[in-house]
Design a protein around this motif. Structure first.
Motif, PDB file in Angstrom:
ATOM      1  N   TYR A  31       0.337  -0.052  12.733  1.00  0.00           N
ATOM      2  CA  TYR A  31       1.617  -0.412  12.111  1.00  0.00           C
ATOM      3  C   TYR A  31       1.887   0.345  10.801  1.00  0.00           C
ATOM      4  CZ  TYR A  31      -0.609  -3.429   8.631  1.00  0.00           C
ATOM      5  OH  TYR A  31      -1.350  -3.893   7.578  1.00  0.00           O
ATOM      6  N   ILE A  32       0.860   1.036  10.284  1.00  0.00           N
ATOM      7  CA  ILE A  32       1.091   1.953   9.156  1.00  0.00           C
ATOM      8  C   ILE A  32       0.849   3.357   9.730  1.00  0.00           C
ATOM      9  CG2 ILE A  32       0.381   2.654   6.824  1.00  0.00           C
ATOM     10  CD1 ILE A  32      -0.643  -0.222   6.388  1.00  0.00           C
ATOM     11  N   GLN A  67      -6.931  -0.366   1.457  1.00  0.00           N
ATOM     12  CA  GLN A  67      -5.988  -1.410   1.872  1.00  0.00           C
ATOM     13  C   GLN A  67      -6.310  -2.778   1.238  1.00  0.00           C
ATOM     14  OE1 GLN A  67      -3.061  -1.066   3.463  1.00  0.00           O
ATOM     15  NE2 GLN A  67      -3.337   1.117   3.217  1.00  0.00           N
ATOM     16  N   SER A  68      -6.531  -3.802   2.051  1.00  0.00           N
ATOM     17  CA  SER A  68      -6.653  -5.160   1.482  1.00  0.00           C
ATOM     18  C   SER A  68      -7.898  -5.366   0.630  1.00  0.00           C
ATOM     19  CB  SER A  68      -6.641  -6.199   2.596  1.00  0.00           C
ATOM     20  OG  SER A  68      -5.353  -6.298   3.143  1.00  0.00           O
ATOM     21  N   PHE A  99      -3.072 -12.079   8.611  1.00  0.00           N
ATOM     22  CA  PHE A  99      -2.900 -11.655   7.215  1.00  0.00           C
ATOM     23  C   PHE A  99      -1.442 -11.506   6.806  1.00  0.00           C
ATOM     24  CE2 PHE A  99      -3.545  -7.671   9.614  1.00  0.00           C
ATOM     25  CZ  PHE A  99      -2.490  -6.891   9.170  1.00  0.00           C
ATOM     26  N   GLU A 164       3.594   3.309   4.226  1.00  0.00           N
ATOM     27  CA  GLU A 164       3.744   1.846   4.275  1.00  0.00           C
ATOM     28  C   GLU A 164       5.076   1.408   3.658  1.00  0.00           C
ATOM     29  OE1 GLU A 164       0.545  -0.629   2.791  1.00  0.00           O
ATOM     30  OE2 GLU A 164       1.370  -2.326   3.902  1.00  0.00           O
ATOM     31  N   ASN A 171       6.160  -7.129   4.971  1.00  0.00           N
ATOM     32  CA  ASN A 171       5.846  -7.449   3.576  1.00  0.00           C
ATOM     33  C   ASN A 171       7.124  -7.657   2.755  1.00  0.00           C
ATOM     34  OD1 ASN A 171       3.016  -7.508   3.614  1.00  0.00           O
ATOM     35  ND2 ASN A 171       2.930  -5.275   3.657  1.00  0.00           N
ATOM     36  N   TYR A 195       2.189  -3.001  -4.961  1.00  0.00           N
ATOM     37  CA  TYR A 195       1.319  -3.527  -3.899  1.00  0.00           C
ATOM     38  C   TYR A 195       0.970  -2.424  -2.878  1.00  0.00           C
ATOM     39  CZ  TYR A 195      -0.001  -6.037   0.339  1.00  0.00           C
ATOM     40  OH  TYR A 195      -0.661  -6.448   1.474  1.00  0.00           O
ATOM     41  N   CYS A 199      -2.856  -0.787  -2.336  1.00  0.00           N
ATOM     42  CA  CYS A 199      -3.479  -0.803  -1.001  1.00  0.00           C
ATOM     43  C   CYS A 199      -3.838   0.626  -0.567  1.00  0.00           C
ATOM     44  CB  CYS A 199      -2.542  -1.417   0.035  1.00  0.00           C
ATOM     45  SG  CYS A 199      -2.392  -3.216  -0.106  1.00  0.00           S
ATOM     46  N   TYR A 247      -9.384 -13.375   6.759  1.00  0.00           N
ATOM     47  CA  TYR A 247      -8.221 -14.071   7.351  1.00  0.00           C
ATOM     48  C   TYR A 247      -8.682 -15.088   8.399  1.00  0.00           C
ATOM     49  CZ  TYR A 247      -6.625  -9.907   5.072  1.00  0.00           C
ATOM     50  OH  TYR A 247      -6.447  -8.912   4.168  1.00  0.00           O
ATOM     51  N   SER A 263     -12.183  -7.394   3.921  1.00  0.00           N
ATOM     52  CA  SER A 263     -11.858  -6.302   4.850  1.00  0.00           C
ATOM     53  C   SER A 263     -10.525  -5.666   4.477  1.00  0.00           C
ATOM     54  CB  SER A 263     -11.741  -6.877   6.259  1.00  0.00           C
ATOM     55  OG  SER A 263     -10.630  -7.762   6.297  1.00  0.00           O
ATOM     56  N   GLY A 264     -10.274  -4.491   5.059  1.00  0.00           N
ATOM     57  CA  GLY A 264      -8.965  -3.841   4.932  1.00  0.00           C
ATOM     58  C   GLY A 264      -8.609  -3.180   6.252  1.00  0.00           C
ATOM     59  N   VAL A 265      -7.313  -3.031   6.534  1.00  0.00           N
ATOM     60  CA  VAL A 265      -6.915  -2.427   7.821  1.00  0.00           C
ATOM     61  C   VAL A 265      -7.233  -0.934   7.907  1.00  0.00           C
ATOM     62  CG1 VAL A 265      -5.139  -4.026   8.653  1.00  0.00           C
ATOM     63  CG2 VAL A 265      -4.498  -2.177   7.106  1.00  0.00           C
ATOM     64  N   GLY A 290      -7.532  -7.735  12.831  1.00  0.00           N
ATOM     65  CA  GLY A 290      -7.245  -6.667  11.873  1.00  0.00           C
ATOM     66  C   GLY A 290      -8.419  -6.365  10.949  1.00  0.00           C
ATOM     67  N   ASN A 291      -9.624  -6.776  11.355  1.00  0.00           N
ATOM     68  CA  ASN A 291     -10.831  -6.499  10.565  1.00  0.00           C
ATOM     69  C   ASN A 291     -11.665  -5.448  11.299  1.00  0.00           C
ATOM     70  OD1 ASN A 291     -10.198  -8.681   8.739  1.00  0.00           O
ATOM     71  ND2 ASN A 291     -10.946 -10.114  10.294  1.00  0.00           N
TER      72      ASN A 291
HETATM   73  O1  DON Z   1       0.133  -5.116   3.537  1.00  0.00           O
HETATM   74  C1  DON Z   1      -0.472  -4.660   4.495  1.00  0.00           C
HETATM   75  O2  DON Z   1      -0.205  -4.994   5.640  1.00  0.00           O
HETATM   76  C2  DON Z   1      -1.574  -3.658   4.222  1.00  0.00           C
HETATM   77  N1  DON Z   1      -1.243  -2.858   3.073  1.00  0.00           N
HETATM   78  C3  DON Z   1      -2.880  -4.354   3.947  1.00  0.00           C
HETATM   79  C4  DON Z   1      -3.287  -5.293   5.049  1.00  0.00           C
HETATM   80  C5  DON Z   1      -4.753  -5.346   5.270  1.00  0.00           C
HETATM   81  O3  DON Z   1      -5.498  -4.481   4.869  1.00  0.00           O
HETATM   82  C6  DON Z   1      -5.256  -6.461   6.114  1.00  0.00           C
HETATM   83  N2  DON Z   1      -6.697  -6.414   6.242  1.00  0.00           N
HETATM   84  N3  DON Z   1      -7.445  -6.372   7.115  1.00  0.00           N
END
Ligand code: DON
Length: 313
Positions: A31-32, A67-68, A99, A164, A171, A195, A199, A247, A263-265, A290-291
């Motif tokens: 999605y990004i 990211q997150s 998330f 993003e 968001n 934000y 990220c 999450y 975690s982050g995406v 999303g992990n």
């Molecule tokens: O806002 C978002 O969707 C992304 N910048 C960050 C989301 C994210 O990393 C979720 N983690 N697993």
């Protein structure tokens, strides 16, 4: 080098080899658009132990989009700025929701469940933005990461931030919805701009594991001995990471790994073994929540082999 350090290096290398051989890797975030281009086969793992020894394997020096994971550091800055008043703006309970979920926000009148879901992180960003220009705050966040990692080369990947910014409709919806409850102080574009950019900070596993050291060591920055946060605050940030860091996958993560982690995406995970180590892993393929899929598998193997789960062996 001590026997324990050699043993840690062996375990880290062994896990990286095992992970590189696995065909099951999850799917990269689609999605990004900029993140969808990342190599799904990348894998890195770095552990920095309490004595400052670094055990590293795989793509441990390749920068990726944190990211997150950045939300841990903006939460730290927000607690420094507002102290416990922060908790009026955002809760600290697990959400049990994805998330980027919007439904809970309506029930809870615009106060996000925790600082790690997107809505909560946007509220935290808004809080630290008040009284600053967006660019000034971004500089402060990046300098904080550089200080924590002892590495001045850390920066923002502008292509990821722009990607993003163009596609972050969900968001924008969350931010507008919170604004309608009077929960955001700054113009939505400013808050979201900061934000998306925090990220989009790019870091390697080595830099990220270094940045997490203060959480493993009672709030102290080990190289300078400076206090980043009080020990009680480090303990509480770790608690929120344990309960909310993955999450609606947080329960499963605690069950399998047993460490506070975020975690982050982008496929990264920062995990903290309190008093023992700061750990960063990167594998871009994600699970349904999303992990990072292999990131979790690798951490499960690491905590088991090292006996590091906070819940005992
Ligand atoms: O806002 C978002 O969707 C992304 N910048 C960050 C989301 C994210 O990393 C979720 N983690 N697993």
């Amino acid at each position: 080098m001590t026997i324990a350090t050699r043993e840690l290096e062996r375990v880290v290398r062994e896990i990286a080899d095992e992970m590189s051989a696995r065909p099951d890797r999850g799917e990269v975030a689609g999605y990004i658009p900029e993140l969808a281009r990342v190599d799904r086969n990348a894998f890195g793992l770095v552990v920095v132990d309490d004595a400052g020894n670094v055990a590293a394997a795989g793509d441990c020096d390749v920068p990726f989009s944190i990211q997150s994971i950045s939300k841990v550091f903006t939460l730290t800055l927000a607690l420094g700025k507002a102290g416990d008043r922060l908790w009026q703006r955002v809760g600290r309970e697990p959400s049990g929701s994805p998330f980027n979920s919007i439904v809970q926000l309506e029930y809870e009148r615009g106060r996000p469940r925790n600082p790690f879901i997107n809505a909560g992180a946007i509220a935290v960003t808004d809080l630290i933005l008040s009284g600053h220009q967006p660019r000034e705050l971004l500089g402060e966040i990046v300098r904080f990461m550089q200080f924590l990692s002892d590495d001045d080369s850390i920066g923002i990947d502008e292509a990821v931030a722009a990607s993003e910014q163009r596609s972050g409709f969900r968001n924008a919806a969350l931010a507008n919805y919170m604004k309608s409850f009077g929960m955001l102080e700054n113009p939505i574009d400013y808050t979201l701009g900061v934000y998306f950019h925090h990220c989009a900070i790019a870091m390697s596993c080595r830099q990220l594991a270094m940045a997490g050291r203060f959480l493993a060591h009672l709030g102290r920055h080990p190289t300078t001995g400076l206090s980043v946060v009080q020990p009680e605050r480090a303990r509480r940030i770790n608690a929120v990471m344990l309960m909310c860091g993955h999450y609606d996958g947080s329960g499963e993560f605690a069950y399998r790994v047993g460490l506070p982690a975020k975690s982050g995406v982008g496929g990264g995970i920062l995990a903290i073994a309190p008093g023992k180590a700061s750990i960063a892993v990167w594998s871009p393929g994600l699970d349904a929540n999303g992990n990072s899929y292999l990131g979790r598998v690798a951490l499960e193997a690491l905590t088991k082999r090292m006996g590091w789960s906070v819940f005992g062996a």
